[in-house]
Design a protein around this motif. Structure first.
Motif, PDB file in Angstrom:
ATOM      1  N   TYR A  77       0.845  -1.191   0.000  1.00  0.00           N
ATOM      2  CA  TYR A  77       0.000   0.000   0.000  1.00  0.00           C
ATOM      3  C   TYR A  77       0.883   1.245   0.000  1.00  0.00           C
ATOM      4  O   TYR A  77       1.956   1.257   0.614  1.00  0.00           O
ATOM      5  N   VAL A  79       0.506   5.173   1.036  1.00  0.00           N
ATOM      6  CA  VAL A  79      -0.397   6.102   1.715  1.00  0.00           C
ATOM      7  C   VAL A  79       0.343   7.410   2.018  1.00  0.00           C
ATOM      8  O   VAL A  79       1.562   7.507   1.865  1.00  0.00           O
ATOM      9  N   ASP A 102      -8.318   9.708   2.105  1.00  0.00           N
ATOM     10  CA  ASP A 102      -8.276   8.747   0.995  1.00  0.00           C
ATOM     11  C   ASP A 102      -7.435   7.528   1.356  1.00  0.00           C
ATOM     12  O   ASP A 102      -7.798   6.387   1.033  1.00  0.00           O
ATOM     13  N   SER A 103      -6.306   7.761   2.018  1.00  0.00           N
ATOM     14  CA  SER A 103      -5.429   6.659   2.406  1.00  0.00           C
ATOM     15  C   SER A 103      -6.084   5.781   3.463  1.00  0.00           C
ATOM     16  O   SER A 103      -6.012   4.546   3.412  1.00  0.00           O
ATOM     17  N   SER A 104      -6.744   6.422   4.414  1.00  0.00           N
ATOM     18  CA  SER A 104      -7.426   5.664   5.462  1.00  0.00           C
ATOM     19  C   SER A 104      -8.514   4.780   4.873  1.00  0.00           C
ATOM     20  O   SER A 104      -8.646   3.595   5.224  1.00  0.00           O
ATOM     21  N   ARG A 105      -9.264   5.329   3.937  1.00  0.00           N
ATOM     22  CA  ARG A 105     -10.346   4.574   3.303  1.00  0.00           C
ATOM     23  C   ARG A 105      -9.792   3.400   2.489  1.00  0.00           C
ATOM     24  O   ARG A 105     -10.337   2.286   2.523  1.00  0.00           O
ATOM     25  N   ALA A 106      -8.699   3.641   1.783  1.00  0.00           N
ATOM     26  CA  ALA A 106      -8.106   2.585   0.957  1.00  0.00           C
ATOM     27  C   ALA A 106      -7.620   1.421   1.812  1.00  0.00           C
ATOM     28  O   ALA A 106      -7.796   0.248   1.446  1.00  0.00           O
ATOM     29  N   LEU A 107      -7.013   1.716   2.961  1.00  0.00           N
ATOM     30  CA  LEU A 107      -6.539   0.650   3.842  1.00  0.00           C
ATOM     31  C   LEU A 107      -7.706  -0.142   4.410  1.00  0.00           C
ATOM     32  O   LEU A 107      -7.684  -1.372   4.452  1.00  0.00           O
ATOM     33  N   GLN A 108      -8.712   0.546   4.852  1.00  0.00           N
ATOM     34  CA  GLN A 108      -9.854  -0.131   5.472  1.00  0.00           C
ATOM     35  C   GLN A 108     -10.631  -0.985   4.475  1.00  0.00           C
ATOM     36  O   GLN A 108     -11.167  -2.043   4.830  1.00  0.00           O
ATOM     37  N   ASP A 109     -10.650  -0.562   3.221  1.00  0.00           N
ATOM     38  CA  ASP A 109     -11.414  -1.296   2.212  1.00  0.00           C
ATOM     39  C   ASP A 109     -10.758  -2.610   1.808  1.00  0.00           C
ATOM     40  O   ASP A 109     -11.439  -3.519   1.317  1.00  0.00           O
ATOM     41  N   SER A 110      -9.425  -2.705   1.970  1.00  0.00           N
ATOM     42  CA  SER A 110      -8.733  -3.898   1.473  1.00  0.00           C
ATOM     43  C   SER A 110      -7.854  -4.561   2.525  1.00  0.00           C
ATOM     44  O   SER A 110      -7.004  -5.384   2.190  1.00  0.00           O
ATOM     45  N   THR A 156       3.428  -1.218   3.865  1.00  0.00           N
ATOM     46  CA  THR A 156       2.863   0.116   3.665  1.00  0.00           C
ATOM     47  C   THR A 156       3.982   1.137   3.546  1.00  0.00           C
ATOM     48  O   THR A 156       4.852   1.222   4.421  1.00  0.00           O
TER      49      THR A 156
END
Length: 256
Positions: A77, A79, A102-110, A156
């Motif tokens: 990832y 971020v 945006d980074s927080s959302r990307a981590l949580q989604d995957s 990350t």
């Protein structure tokens, strides 16, 4: 009273600190010219100061780093913190401790359902340190963690990051422990010093007493093999005892 200047001794006494220079990069036994340091030492000081300033403003070699990290066969990832640029990062440390939305959302989604150890690579106050030392250290540390059957979260890479950013990343990746490799504040003899901070049970709001640190990782400081071995043993003990920080003492006995 005579106006004739007192001649300097032909064989002045040697500086008693001179022999210690072989053991340290600290600025000792510089000598003097009158009441000042010699010109060569003054110029060396100014050069070291310039290197330190350059390190603070150095940039992460993101594309190269992301490409080289693929050798570990782990998801990766990329971020960033809420600091928009380097100037804001330096003036607002608080923004470097929190993920951009945006980074927080990307981590949580995957993110994986759970993991033992999350590894974070961050520029910190010296991207130069991360550019030079992160990969050699990981090539020794990651295999040790995998051989011990620890489940690793995705790697990350974080830009404009402070140490505490790892807490939020660790939570998002459902990791028991998070380890962040980050460029340390440059010194006048160490503009490329890499630090490694790990936290058991990461969560936003923790303070530095909850972390352990292995610092000055570089060929002129703590060697890669020594740092990897020390980190592995400390992480292993941290997971076994389910704690980190001031309650976890370094009893490895490893120096270099």
């Amino acid at each position: 009273m005579s106006d004739t200047p007192t001649p300097l001794p032909e064989n002045p006494a040697p500086d008693p600190w001179l022999g210690l220079r072989r053991y340290t990069a600290a600025r000792i036994a510089l000598g003097r010219t009158g009441t000042s340091v010699p010109l060569r030492e003054l110029l060396a000081f100014r050069l070291a100061h310039a290197h330190a300033r350059d390190a603070v403003y150095s940039l992460l070699e993101t594309e190269r780093l992301l490409g080289e990290l693929e050798e570990f066969k782990l998801p990766i990832y990329h971020v960033r913190s809420q600091a928009e640029n380097r100037s804001q990062y330096l003036q607002r440390p608080d923004l470097g401790r929190t993920l951009h939305e945006d980074s927080s959302r990307a981590l949580q989604d995957s993110a994986p359902a759970s993991s033992d150890v999350a590894l974070v690579l961050a520029d910190g106050l010296s991207a130069t340190a991360l550019n030079q030392h992160a990969l050699p250290l990981l090539r020794l540390l990651v295999p040790r963690l995998q051989q011990a059957s620890f489940q690793l979260a995705p790697l990350t890479v974080a830009e404009q990051a402070r140490v505490a950013l790892s807490d939020e990343i660790g939570v998002a990746l459902h990791a028991q422990l998070v380890l962040i490799l980050i460029g340390e504040r440059p010194g006048l003899s160490s503009p490329d010093s890499l630090g490694a901070y790990f936290t058991y049970g990461p969560r936003p709001g923790l303070t530095d007493d909850a972390r352990n640190c292995v610092s000055n990782i570089r060929p002129e400081g703590l060697s890669y093999p020594a740092a990897a071995e020390k980190l592995f043993l400390l992480i292993q003990e941290s997971l076994r005892r389910q704690l980190s920080g001031v309650k976890l003492k370094d009893e490895t006995g490893l120096l270099e």
